[in-house]
Design a protein around this motif. Sequence first.
Motif, PDB file in Angstrom:
ATOM      1  N   LYS A  36      -7.572  -2.233   1.504  1.00  0.00           N
ATOM      2  CA  LYS A  36      -6.803  -2.003   2.736  1.00  0.00           C
ATOM      3  C   LYS A  36      -6.906  -0.557   3.223  1.00  0.00           C
ATOM      4  O   LYS A  36      -6.851  -0.297   4.424  1.00  0.00           O
ATOM      5  CB  LYS A  36      -5.330  -2.358   2.500  1.00  0.00           C
ATOM      6  N   VAL A  37      -6.981   0.400   2.242  1.00  0.00           N
ATOM      7  CA  VAL A  37      -7.068   1.827   2.610  1.00  0.00           C
ATOM      8  C   VAL A  37      -8.308   2.403   1.931  1.00  0.00           C
ATOM      9  O   VAL A  37      -8.215   3.123   0.930  1.00  0.00           O
ATOM     10  CB  VAL A  37      -5.791   2.592   2.167  1.00  0.00           C
ATOM     11  N   TYR A  69      -5.850   6.331  -4.132  1.00  0.00           N
ATOM     12  CA  TYR A  69      -5.917   4.944  -4.574  1.00  0.00           C
ATOM     13  C   TYR A  69      -7.203   4.672  -5.342  1.00  0.00           C
ATOM     14  O   TYR A  69      -7.211   3.925  -6.331  1.00  0.00           O
ATOM     15  CB  TYR A  69      -5.781   3.986  -3.377  1.00  0.00           C
ATOM     16  N   SER A  88      -8.789   6.300   0.864  1.00  0.00           N
ATOM     17  CA  SER A  88      -7.751   7.001   0.103  1.00  0.00           C
ATOM     18  C   SER A  88      -8.293   7.486  -1.240  1.00  0.00           C
ATOM     19  O   SER A  88      -8.646   6.688  -2.113  1.00  0.00           O
ATOM     20  CB  SER A  88      -6.542   6.091  -0.136  1.00  0.00           C
ATOM     21  N   ALA A 118      -5.251  -2.441  -2.794  1.00  0.00           N
ATOM     22  CA  ALA A 118      -4.885  -1.235  -2.037  1.00  0.00           C
ATOM     23  C   ALA A 118      -6.122  -0.518  -1.514  1.00  0.00           C
ATOM     24  O   ALA A 118      -6.145  -0.052  -0.368  1.00  0.00           O
ATOM     25  CB  ALA A 118      -4.070  -0.300  -2.927  1.00  0.00           C
ATOM     26  N   THR A 123     -16.601   8.591  -1.364  1.00  0.00           N
ATOM     27  CA  THR A 123     -15.467   8.817  -0.457  1.00  0.00           C
ATOM     28  C   THR A 123     -15.127  10.297  -0.397  1.00  0.00           C
ATOM     29  O   THR A 123     -14.923  10.866   0.684  1.00  0.00           O
ATOM     30  CB  THR A 123     -14.228   8.028  -0.946  1.00  0.00           C
ATOM     31  N   THR A 139       0.823  -1.215   0.000  1.00  0.00           N
ATOM     32  CA  THR A 139       0.000   0.000   0.000  1.00  0.00           C
ATOM     33  C   THR A 139       0.859   1.269   0.000  1.00  0.00           C
ATOM     34  O   THR A 139       0.330   2.376   0.023  1.00  0.00           O
ATOM     35  CB  THR A 139      -0.922   0.039   1.243  1.00  0.00           C
ATOM     36  N   ASP A 140       2.199   1.103  -0.032  1.00  0.00           N
ATOM     37  CA  ASP A 140       3.029   2.304  -0.093  1.00  0.00           C
ATOM     38  C   ASP A 140       3.045   2.815  -1.536  1.00  0.00           C
ATOM     39  O   ASP A 140       3.096   2.044  -2.497  1.00  0.00           O
ATOM     40  CB  ASP A 140       4.453   2.006   0.398  1.00  0.00           C
ATOM     41  N   ASP A 141       3.010   4.122  -1.661  1.00  0.00           N
ATOM     42  CA  ASP A 141       2.858   4.768  -2.958  1.00  0.00           C
ATOM     43  C   ASP A 141       4.007   4.435  -3.908  1.00  0.00           C
ATOM     44  O   ASP A 141       3.809   4.189  -5.096  1.00  0.00           O
ATOM     45  CB  ASP A 141       2.766   6.282  -2.765  1.00  0.00           C
TER      46      ASP A 141
END
Length: 932
Positions: free
Chosen positions: A108-109, A115, A112, A105, A142, A77-79
């Motif tokens: 999980k987030v 994402y 965001s 991703a 969102t 999930t890191d950019d």
Amino acid sequence: MAARGHVQDPNDRRLRPIYDYLDNGNNKMAIQQADKLLKKHKDLHCAKVLKAIGLQRTGKQDEAFSLAQEVATLEPTDDNSLQALTILYREMHRPELVTKLYEAAVKKVPLSEEYHSHLFMAYARVGEYKKMQQAGMALYKTVPKNPYYFWSVMSLVMQAISAQDEKLAQTMFLPLAERMVEKMVKEEKIEAEAEVQLYFMILERLGKCVEALDMVRGPLGEKLTSELQSRENKCMMMYQRLQLWPECNALSYKLLLKNPDDWQFYLSYFDSLFHLMDKSWSPPNEEEHCVEGPVQTTVAEAVKFVVDRMEEEDKKESRPLRGPYMACLELIHRLRQRGCPDEQELGDPLELMLQFFGKFGDKPCCITDLKIYLHLLPPEQHTQFKNRLGELVPLGEVGEDGFGFPGDTKALQRHLCVCQLSRVLGLQRVLDTEGKLCLITELKAHYHYGLQFGKSCLKTELQFSDPYCLMVAHVYIDLWTETGDENMLWQCLGVLEEGLSFSPSNAQFKLLLLLLFCRLGAFQPVVDLYSSLDAKHVQHDTIGYLLTRYAGSLGQFAAASQSYNFSLRFFHSNQKDTSEYIIQAYKYGAFEKIPEFIAFRTRLNQSLHFAQVRTERMLLDLYTEADMELTEEHRRLSLEEESVWLKVRSLTLRLLASLALLGHAPSSRNSDKTNENGVSAKSSTLQTLLSQLDLTLQTAAQITEKQTQYPFLGPPSSRLATALSSGSCHCQASALQLSLTLQELETTGLDDSSELQTQICNSFKSLIVQLQELLSRCKGEVLEMKDSRLMTQPSLLETLVFFVETVCVVLWVASYSASVLRPLKSSLQKKKKKKKDSSTAMPVVLSGFQEWTGSLQGIVTQALDHVKGQEASLTALKLAALTLGVGHAQTQEECGFTRAAMDKVQTSYLGSLQELGDLLRKRADSLKSLKF
């Protein structure tokens, strides 16, 4: 490369050197740096991905993919990792894997925005419109921003456009999209012009023209400001669709009063006027004519309107506008079509054109403006018109050579326009040979005189007098096609080479030279010419076929391979590039462009040129590396001819591929997969392909019987006619047919197959005869000197290329024959040993094969001798001894350019013969390995 946003992140500092190496193309150092970093930080996923990018770019695709999948399965999930994986998958042409990354991703987030946005764009790259719609709505929920909502709406529209069932589009997708927009309208949430444009697009596709018109006229229409007159243009479009001719007429009239040079509104004004006249429409007595204002319904009103516009322009001290004067000619044209006598009120077309020339003759657009109305002049007025035009051109005093020249560029442009109009009217074509030669002398004199006006021009700029040079070339081509005198062609090449020396960026010179060199069979200079054109994007399809049509057929195999790769690179990148355009269109709200991008991509994927280049490229690999004005009828015939030729080549390629598979497959004897006739499924495929090839060749024969002659500036004729007349196609088909008989022998065995063996031996002999006949058609001098004149026969070169291709196909079949006969011979020898009988005669097919390979060796040797002889003749040609007509036809300097063009042709022929010789020598070596 990947984003490096978080400066505080220590990992960003660690990864920076790898990014720099990759950006600079130093992939090996990037891999080494990544390995060093991974020893210290094993869990640094982004370093692994960057290493995979380095591996991908150094050709280690499998290793790169497995490394990337290691990271992808961990669902990062890191950019940095996500961006790097996105780049890697795009370079691997696997955009579908990017969607899985961001799906994980987002799970999980889930909050965001970034994402969610990347997921939407990932779906856009693979055309998953339903998932785009869902992702767009999830993103809007969102982060409730208007653009995200309308991304979802546009995705619904794209589902409608791509739907197989039009009814589904009209009853489900588009109505749903309409309701979604209406919801935003009612809540007064419409903010941007793009949202109004999308609403208009939906209503238009639903056929709700009245609603679309009301929307454009209403408050929402005020947002349509990015383009000049965007609102008026949309209103006009809807008026025409709804056939509201009064409104259409009134709006056109109103807009023309504001801008009398807007040509599109003149056309809509005239269209609506005649529709109203046909319907006998009359305005109401008391009420306003229509919402757009007063309506004009009679020819008299239209004549007065146009004449008034012209008079206003005449009164202006500044430069007049062209629109009103062209509108006058357009109205005469339309009135004449309807047989209306009112055209006389507008004046004599000849006088009106002279007036137009007087005002605008010093502009290059004058010729294109007048060209479309020249039919208004009767043939008997053509010469008078040309002479009257000449009187309006200010030329200097007549010199010793009998010509007067213009004093400045404006006078030069007027004289050019007269010459161009003269050519369009056909006055140059009716001249006899002497008249045309005198015309050439005059045009050359004007060309050379005009060069003084362009002395300060940069290399990237065109000379003012270039059109004279181009016209000289076309008159030479006229003389060549009429008289067959090849000297005219050489002089034409010389003139164009001279023109190019003064104007290196002139694309018309280059294209004409390209065509002429190709017609002469000289491909070598063509590659540099095409490269210097610096073709951009779709031009690789629209003019690229001029290059690839001749690439393989003239024996320049290395250059052909480069040309095919060049074209294929564009077609392959089109898929990826179009996806990026679509994404940009979503980002910036250019929704109306998205269907255009999709349609453009589809058209390119279905391009005939693309299919031809792809097939020819694979065939080339097999052969070289493996052991007048154009009419619609001409376009139709050319498409038909090229399509059949593509089918012939495609079937040949598939047959050779099938043969390669059969050659590597285990013996089909006693196989479980054989059917009741003992013939495998693979031979069934071979039989089907051979039948299709036979039918296609029959169709091809019918097409070539028409003997279509295309204009010089029309499409290049396909290779079909030469392939059939030389016997190449039928020889290749006979060779491929033999493979089927050999497969039958492989299944039957040598015992009890005497008839089959005799049939195969007869086929061997027949192929030798056909190859011998094909080689005899290559005999003759491709370039020779007769009576101090240079004569070419480029057709011999193309026939020789067909011979070499056919030899390659026959050798493929010979190789397959050896793979079938070797096991049969081994089996026979084992039987002899068991029986201890050495007196058994060798089977006919084995001795026949030995004779066949020997004969093939002989034919290839003959061909090599012929090629060597041609090379020797070409090398011995002394072009300096040629008489190039110094004096009347050409100056000494012009002769130098002509001789340079001849040198290029000679060098190209030599290059072609050398490559053909090299390929024949390779095939001769491969023949030796077939003997047993």
